[in-house]
Design a protein around this motif. Structure first.
Motif, PDB file in Angstrom:
ATOM      1  N   ALA A   1      29.735  37.706  39.309  1.00  0.00           N
ATOM      2  CA  ALA A   1      30.646  38.552  38.522  1.00  0.00           C
ATOM      3  C   ALA A   1      30.569  40.013  38.943  1.00  0.00           C
ATOM      4  N   ARG A   2      29.358  40.493  39.278  1.00  0.00           N
ATOM      5  CA  ARG A   2      29.199  41.904  39.637  1.00  0.00           C
ATOM      6  C   ARG A   2      29.948  42.271  40.918  1.00  0.00           C
ATOM      7  N   LYS A   3      30.282  41.280  41.742  1.00  0.00           N
ATOM      8  CA  LYS A   3      31.015  41.539  42.985  1.00  0.00           C
ATOM      9  C   LYS A   3      32.499  41.814  42.714  1.00  0.00           C
ATOM     10  N   ARG A   4      32.991  41.369  41.570  1.00  0.00           N
ATOM     11  CA  ARG A   4      34.344  41.651  41.082  1.00  0.00           C
ATOM     12  C   ARG A   4      35.458  41.228  42.053  1.00  0.00           C
ATOM     13  N   LEU A   5      35.360  40.011  42.518  1.00  0.00           N
ATOM     14  CA  LEU A   5      36.454  39.471  43.324  1.00  0.00           C
ATOM     15  C   LEU A   5      37.727  39.376  42.492  1.00  0.00           C
ATOM     16  N   ASP A   6      37.567  39.137  41.197  1.00  0.00           N
ATOM     17  CA  ASP A   6      38.745  39.080  40.319  1.00  0.00           C
ATOM     18  C   ASP A   6      39.477  40.426  40.289  1.00  0.00           C
ATOM     19  N   PHE A   7      38.736  41.520  40.341  1.00  0.00           N
ATOM     20  CA  PHE A   7      39.364  42.847  40.380  1.00  0.00           C
ATOM     21  C   PHE A   7      40.130  43.047  41.690  1.00  0.00           C
ATOM     22  N   ALA A   8      39.545  42.614  42.797  1.00  0.00           N
ATOM     23  CA  ALA A   8      40.212  42.728  44.096  1.00  0.00           C
ATOM     24  C   ALA A   8      41.513  41.940  44.109  1.00  0.00           C
ATOM     25  N   ILE A   9      41.487  40.758  43.492  1.00  0.00           N
ATOM     26  CA  ILE A   9      42.703  39.944  43.398  1.00  0.00           C
ATOM     27  C   ILE A   9      43.766  40.671  42.580  1.00  0.00           C
ATOM     28  N   GLU A  10      43.354  41.296  41.487  1.00  0.00           N
ATOM     29  CA  GLU A  10      44.272  42.061  40.640  1.00  0.00           C
ATOM     30  C   GLU A  10      44.885  43.221  41.431  1.00  0.00           C
ATOM     31  N   VAL A  11      44.053  43.917  42.179  1.00  0.00           N
ATOM     32  CA  VAL A  11      44.535  45.042  42.983  1.00  0.00           C
ATOM     33  C   VAL A  11      45.576  44.584  43.996  1.00  0.00           C
TER      34      VAL A  11
END
Length: 350
Positions: free
Chosen positions: A198-208
Motif C-alpha cells: 500500500a505504501r508504494k501507492r500504485l493505486d495513486f499512479a493509476i489515478e494520475v
C-alpha cells in the motif's frame, strides 16, 4: 594491512531482492578492495529451506552464537540489515555495525491513511522484533541509508553512534547503449517499479494516469495474484493503460529506464528509494512524492506534492530536463563516494 570484516546476515536472500542486492554489493566491494583500509574476511549466511522451526531456531539461537564466535577472528562485524540485528553479539569485544534500511516494522505508523509496517504482528514476530530492537541497542554503529532513517535512529536509539551511508550504484552500467524494449508502446511510456504494498501507492499512479495518452508499465515481482488482479481491475475502471511487466533482468531494467519518458515513484514511505536514483543514472526523469526518504534523491523540481493529482499530471505533460543534470546528481551516489563514507564510518568505531 587492511582490517578484515565479518559480513553477516541470517537467511540467504536472492541478489535480485532489495536487501539481498545491497548485501551482495557490500560483499563484492569489500572483496575487491573498494573500501580503503578494509577487506572482506568472511561471510556468514544461514542456508535457505529446512522448514520454519529450524529457520527460527537458527535465527534466534544458533546463528547469534556462530556470529559471536566468528567475530573474535575479525576486526569488525557488519550486519547488513536491521532485521538481522539479533545477530549482534551479546558481549562481543569486536566492534559491530548494523545497516539500518528503515524502522517500519519496529515502529509502525499510519500516514495519509496508509499503514506503514506491521500493525498487528504475531506472538512469534513480536519476540523477533524485540530481539531486533535489543540488537540495535547493542550495536556500536548504525549505518543509515538515508538522512531520514539516521534522524529516526538518533531519536529511537539515543547514545548509539550513527553514520549516513546511502546506497550506491555503478553509474557506467546505466549509461551503456541499449535497445528500446519491444513491449514499449507508441506515445509516452512511464515506469513504476516495486511491489504492490500500500505504501508504494500504485493505486495513486493509476489515478494520475487515468484517461491520459500514455502507457504505465508496472515492473517488479507481484506479491499476490489477488493484489495484481485488484490493481488491473482498478486500471480498467479508471481507463489507465497499465501494462503489467513483472520481473526483469538487470540489462532489461536498464534498457527500460533509459528509454522511458519518466519513472513515477509516488511511494509514501521508503528506507531509501533506489529506482529514482537508477532512473536518473540512466538519464531519465524520476517524479517522486515529497515523502521520506525518496525525496532526498531527485532534483527539487521533480519532487511533487503527495496527493496533488493535478501537479503530477502537469509534470508528466511537461517533461523536460537536461539528461546531464540528472546524471550529475546521480554521480553523488556513485561507488567511490559510498566507499569513502563507509570507510569513515568503520574508522569511527575502530
Amino acid at each position: 594491512m587492511p582490517d578484515s570484516i565479518l559480513v553477516a546476515r541470517g537467511g540467504k536472500l536472492s541478489p535480485y531482492s532489495g536487501l539481498g542486492s545491497t548485501h551482495k554489493a557490500l560483499v563484492d566491494r569489500l572483496e575487491t578492495g573498494d573500501v580503503e583500509g578494509y577487506i572482506l574476511g568472511e561471510v556468514h549466511e544461514d542456508p535457505s529451506g529446512n522448514g520454519p522451526i529450524k529457520r527460527l531456531w537458527r535465527r534466534w539461537f544458533s546463528s547469534p552464537k556462530t556470529v559471536s564466535k566468528l567475530s573474535e577472528k575479525y576486526s569488525l562485524v557488519h550486519i547488513t540489515d536491521q532485521e538481522q540485528a539479533g545477530l549482534v553479539p551479546q558481549k562481543g569485544k569486536t566492534p559491530c555495525a548494523v545497516t539500518v534500511h528503515d524502522l517500519f516494522h519496529l515502529f509502525p505508523s499510519v500516514k495519509k491513511g496508509v499503514e506503514i509496517g506491521e500493525q498487528k504482528p504475531s506472538i512469534i514476530r513480536r519476540r523477533d522484533l524485540r530481539k531486533m530492537e535489543n540488537g540495535l541497542k547493542r550495536a556500536d554503529l548504525l549505518i543509515c541509508i538515508s538522512k531520514h532513517t539516521q534522524q529516526e535512529c538518533e531519536m529511537r536509539f539515543p547514545g548509539i553512534a550513527t553514520a549516513w551511508v546511502p546506497h550506491a550504484i555503478n553509474l557506467k552500467n546505466y549509461q551503456k547503449e541499449t535497445t528500446r524494449p519491444s513491449w514499449f508502446k507508441d506515445g509516452k511510456n512511464l515506469l513504476i517499479i516495486g511491489s504492490e504494498e500500500a505504501r508504494k501507492r500504485l493505486d495513486f499512479a493509476i489515478e494520475v494516469c487515468s484517461e491520459m495518452d500514455l502507457t504505465l508499465h508496472k515492473i517488479g515481482a507481484e506479491s499476490s495474484i489477488q493484489a495484481k488482479n485488484k490493481l488491473l481491475h482498478l486500471a480498467k475502471e479508471k481507463k489507465c493503460n497499465l501494462n503489467w511487466v513483472g520481473t526483469l533482468e538487470q540489462d532489461e531494467m536498464i534498457a527500460a529506464l533509459q528509454h522511458a519518458d519518466a519513472l513515477l515513484f509516488p511511494s509514501i514511505a521508503e528506507g531509501f528509494g533506489l529506482p529514482p536514483l537508477e532512473a536518473m543514472a540512466a538519464g531519465t526523469i524520476a517524479l517522486v512524492a515529497d515523502a521520506p526518504a525518496a525525496n532526498e534523491i531527485p532534483l527539487s523540481e521533480h519532487i511533487l506534492p503527495i496527493e496533488d493529482i493535478s501537479a503530477w499530471r502537469n509534470a508528466i505533460e511537461n517533461l523536460s530536463t537536461d539528461k546531464s543534470e540528472l546524471q550529475k546528481r546521480a554521480e553523488e551516489f556513485g561507488i567511490k563516494a559510498w566507499a569513502e563514507r563507509l570507510s569513515k564510518a568503520y574508522d569511527s568505531i575502530r
